[in-house]
Scaffold this motif. Sequence first.
Motif, PDB file in Angstrom:
ATOM      1  N   ALA A   5       0.867  -1.338   0.004  1.00 47.34           N
ATOM      2  CA  ALA A   5       0.112   0.082  -0.032  1.00 47.34           C
ATOM      3  C   ALA A   5       0.858   1.262  -0.002  1.00 47.34           C
ATOM      4  N   TYR A   6       2.222   1.269   0.146  1.00 47.75           N
ATOM      5  CA  TYR A   6       3.171   2.063   0.183  1.00 47.75           C
ATOM      6  C   TYR A   6       4.473   1.824  -0.452  1.00 47.75           C
ATOM      7  N   SER A   7       5.054   2.763  -1.084  1.00 50.72           N
ATOM      8  CA  SER A   7       6.350   2.571  -1.714  1.00 50.72           C
ATOM      9  C   SER A   7       7.663   2.327  -0.508  1.00 50.72           C
ATOM     10  N   PRO A   8       8.289   1.055  -0.491  1.00 53.61           N
ATOM     11  CA  PRO A   8       9.242   0.819   0.492  1.00 53.61           C
ATOM     12  C   PRO A   8      10.461   1.921   0.565  1.00 53.61           C
ATOM     13  N   SER A   9      10.502   2.603  -0.587  1.00 52.85           N
ATOM     14  CA  SER A   9      11.881   3.517  -0.673  1.00 52.85           C
ATOM     15  C   SER A   9      11.634   4.737   0.236  1.00 52.85           C
ATOM     16  N   ASP A  10      10.364   5.234   0.519  1.00 53.20           N
ATOM     17  CA  ASP A  10      10.060   6.281   1.339  1.00 53.20           C
ATOM     18  C   ASP A  10      10.103   5.720   2.783  1.00 53.20           C
ATOM     19  N   THR A  11      11.105   6.317   3.619  1.00 52.82           N
ATOM     20  CA  THR A  11      11.454   6.116   5.134  1.00 52.82           C
ATOM     21  C   THR A  11      11.274   7.289   5.790  1.00 52.82           C
ATOM     22  N   THR A  12      10.926   8.496   5.317  1.00 55.65           N
ATOM     23  CA  THR A  12      11.152   9.639   6.002  1.00 55.65           C
ATOM     24  C   THR A  12       9.813   9.822   7.079  1.00 55.65           C
ATOM     25  N   ASP A  13       9.877  10.802   7.751  1.00 51.60           N
ATOM     26  CA  ASP A  13       9.129  10.907   9.154  1.00 51.60           C
ATOM     27  C   ASP A  13       7.976  11.971   8.701  1.00 51.60           C
ATOM     28  N   LEU A  14       8.086  12.294   7.408  1.00 52.60           N
ATOM     29  CA  LEU A  14       7.213  13.461   6.773  1.00 52.60           C
ATOM     30  C   LEU A  14       5.664  12.748   6.483  1.00 52.60           C
ATOM     31  N   TYR A  15       4.780  13.417   6.887  1.00 46.96           N
ATOM     32  CA  TYR A  15       3.361  13.157   6.369  1.00 46.96           C
ATOM     33  C   TYR A  15       3.145  13.951   5.025  1.00 46.96           C
ATOM     34  N   ASN A  16       3.418  13.285   3.807  1.00 44.87           N
ATOM     35  CA  ASN A  16       3.303  13.814   2.466  1.00 44.87           C
ATOM     36  C   ASN A  16       2.044  13.479   1.811  1.00 44.87           C
ATOM     37  N   ASP A  17       2.151  14.181   0.479  1.00 46.11           N
ATOM     38  CA  ASP A  17       0.917  13.741  -0.261  1.00 46.11           C
ATOM     39  C   ASP A  17       0.732  12.261  -0.593  1.00 46.11           C
ATOM     40  N   SER A  18       1.857  11.392  -0.862  1.00 46.58           N
ATOM     41  CA  SER A  18       1.805  10.024  -1.118  1.00 46.58           C
ATOM     42  C   SER A  18       1.127   9.329   0.119  1.00 46.58           C
ATOM     43  N   LEU A  19       1.579   9.621   1.285  1.00 46.28           N
ATOM     44  CA  LEU A  19       0.871   8.826   2.647  1.00 46.28           C
ATOM     45  C   LEU A  19      -0.456   9.481   2.599  1.00 46.28           C
ATOM     46  N   LEU A  20      -0.932  10.571   2.243  1.00 45.42           N
ATOM     47  CA  LEU A  20      -1.958  10.843   2.452  1.00 45.42           C
ATOM     48  C   LEU A  20      -3.054  10.035   1.446  1.00 45.42           C
ATOM     49  N   THR A  21      -2.566   9.861   0.113  1.00 43.60           N
ATOM     50  CA  THR A  21      -3.326   9.228  -0.602  1.00 43.60           C
ATOM     51  C   THR A  21      -3.606   7.597   0.109  1.00 43.60           C
ATOM     52  N   ALA A  22      -2.410   7.176   0.436  1.00 45.91           N
ATOM     53  CA  ALA A  22      -2.385   5.742   1.241  1.00 45.91           C
ATOM     54  C   ALA A  22      -3.578   5.633   2.419  1.00 45.91           C
ATOM     55  N   ILE A  23      -3.574   6.722   3.243  1.00 43.93           N
ATOM     56  CA  ILE A  23      -4.354   6.960   4.606  1.00 43.93           C
ATOM     57  C   ILE A  23      -5.923   6.966   3.744  1.00 43.93           C
ATOM     58  N   LYS A  24      -6.006   7.659   2.975  1.00 44.29           N
ATOM     59  CA  LYS A  24      -7.372   7.592   2.337  1.00 44.29           C
ATOM     60  C   LYS A  24      -8.087   6.447   2.222  1.00 44.29           C
ATOM     61  N   MET A  25      -6.986   5.408   1.246  1.00 43.21           N
ATOM     62  CA  MET A  25      -7.420   4.169   0.969  1.00 43.21           C
ATOM     63  C   MET A  25      -7.604   3.337   2.250  1.00 43.21           C
ATOM     64  N   LEU A  26      -6.724   3.309   3.275  1.00 46.07           N
ATOM     65  CA  LEU A  26      -6.839   2.847   4.279  1.00 46.07           C
ATOM     66  C   LEU A  26      -8.332   2.844   5.000  1.00 46.07           C
ATOM     67  N   GLN A  27      -8.812   4.297   5.008  1.00 46.51           N
ATOM     68  CA  GLN A  27     -10.033   4.462   5.867  1.00 46.51           C
ATOM     69  C   GLN A  27     -11.068   3.969   5.086  1.00 46.51           C
ATOM     70  N   GLN A  28     -10.998   3.670   3.648  1.00 47.66           N
ATOM     71  CA  GLN A  28     -12.247   3.038   3.037  1.00 47.66           C
ATOM     72  C   GLN A  28     -12.025   1.537   3.135  1.00 47.66           C
ATOM     73  N   GLN A  29     -10.806   0.825   3.333  1.00 46.65           N
ATOM     74  CA  GLN A  29     -10.697  -0.594   3.732  1.00 46.65           C
ATOM     75  C   GLN A  29     -11.224  -0.781   5.070  1.00 46.65           C
ATOM     76  N   PHE A  30     -10.975  -0.141   6.031  1.00 50.85           N
ATOM     77  CA  PHE A  30     -11.428  -0.288   7.370  1.00 50.85           C
ATOM     78  C   PHE A  30     -12.779   0.159   7.610  1.00 50.85           C
ATOM     79  N   GLY A  31     -13.483   0.971   6.828  1.00 46.48           N
ATOM     80  CA  GLY A  31     -14.757   1.359   6.946  1.00 46.48           C
ATOM     81  C   GLY A  31     -14.650   2.720   8.137  1.00 46.48           C
ATOM     82  N   LEU A  32     -13.740   3.419   7.760  1.00 42.81           N
ATOM     83  CA  LEU A  32     -13.509   4.465   8.867  1.00 42.81           C
ATOM     84  C   LEU A  32     -13.989   6.063   8.222  1.00 42.81           C
TER      85      LEU A  32
END
Length: 528
Positions: A246-273
């Motif tokens: 669900a996310y690129s393993p190459s990004d290991t930074t501690d920044l909440y960036n656009d790519s992580l936001l996209t992944a978070i929205k997908m996770l919320q759908q997956q868990f019905g949140l």
Amino acid sequence: MKYFIILLLGILLMQCRQRHNKTLPDTLPRDSTITRQNAYSELFLDSAGMEAFLREEVENDSTKIYIRNFYNSRNYSFAWFNKDGLTVQAEGFWNLYDQYIKNTNDSAVYYRNLHQAMNRLMYEDSLYETPADVLANTELRLTRHFLYYVKAVYGPKANPEVMRWHIPKRKLNARVLLDSFISLQKQEWKPLSERFYQLRNAVIKYRRIQEKGGWMIIAPPTEKIRKGNRNKLIPALKKRLSAIDAYSPSDTTDLYNDSLLTAIKMLQQQFGLPPSNHIDAALIKELNVPVEERLKQMLINLERMKWMPPQPENCITVNIPEYRLRVYENGNEVLGMNVVVGKTANRTVIFSDELEFIVFSPYWNIPRSIIRREIYPAMNRSTSYLQRNNMEVIGYYSDSLPIVRQRPGWGNALGDVKFIFPNSYNIYFHDTPAKALFGRHKRAFSHGCIRLQQPFELAKYLLRNNPDWPEKAIRKAMNSGTEKWVRISRPLPVFITYFTSWADDRGMVYFTEDIYGHDKKLEEHLFE
């Protein structure tokens, strides 16, 4: 090209349906029209040898008859071998079985002696060194093993009715299967629904994660993490997401960036949140559920998918724990909406039927149980209760309990329209004046019926081909204050289901809460 596989599947499923019936199936006559000139294989079994095999290696009487019938219908010609060796069907079945063993480690269907014999035949080209009696024995063992395999992999392991599942079980007829299968060319053999295979693929993926030790636990955040924030939890979160692709393993930074936001929205759908732009404790809690528990949840729902009959291309489905209704036309979703389902004390029943009527400006004929528990006590507390709630007494039950209904119009609990699919559970779809409940994340509030977020849209869809019911006429009828029944031209199948996990064609896996505890009960039947 897999005639006998389809025939065997049909035979096995008939066996599963008759396993509680003491009457054994009839023995089919031998088909003498099949000869060496027109048979599928040039090789033929000796009937006496087959009977000896059935006596010595098959215990169940019904299974003996099904195997006997299978070969009687072929006039004892081989199914898995011809003069050149293993048939394409034999190789196809063995690859299917072998892949299943590798993906699941299911020892229940592993047969070592047959496994060794098949490996020699497939990879060492040893057919011509195999004695005729050994070849015949391998043929019969393959047939028996196919029956065991299909029962183990595709057959139900629990009784749906015990699990409060009142949708008729899948029934597969050998002739129907044969007709459908002959039309296939190079498609993969799939006796169950596509949803079953989508979730099974997810199970395989999660098992591999389990074999690698599962996933790490993420510490819950002490406050919401928003886009643009840096936080020490984020590298662990990104690593966790990369474990499920669900996310690129190459990004290991501690920044909440656009790519992580996209992944978070997908996770919320997956868990019905509820959708949001932040990372909170609720999301981390879902991510921290151990992979072993997720696997159990998926396997429980795979079992339910085995029970499901084929879904028509045109139908309505409701998934209770997802609080969601979908309308399908030609296999595609054309309308979807949130719903409110029965609370834990008044569970919505799992069943199927056909939607036949739309009732505009409906009366609410209040169920006796609700009158006894709620309405009658309220009437005794206040003489104006009925008037204030637009209700009336229209008679009395034999025990002197009043029969009460609510008039159409303001405050009616069914809103302005209801949709009837006649059933013994008194379950139907309806509008509601309590619109605010659709904004809730968890929506189990009703007495068992299903409240619709967009009832007008459903009415418009169902009457779309009726020139007497344009949108204006529908709205007028919904607000007329006079009850009116309309029969739809073609009854539409309705499936009220209960799935707490499923996957889509993108490989995305969804999980919901087990709101009625049905998973827990089924788990006790499936796992030791």
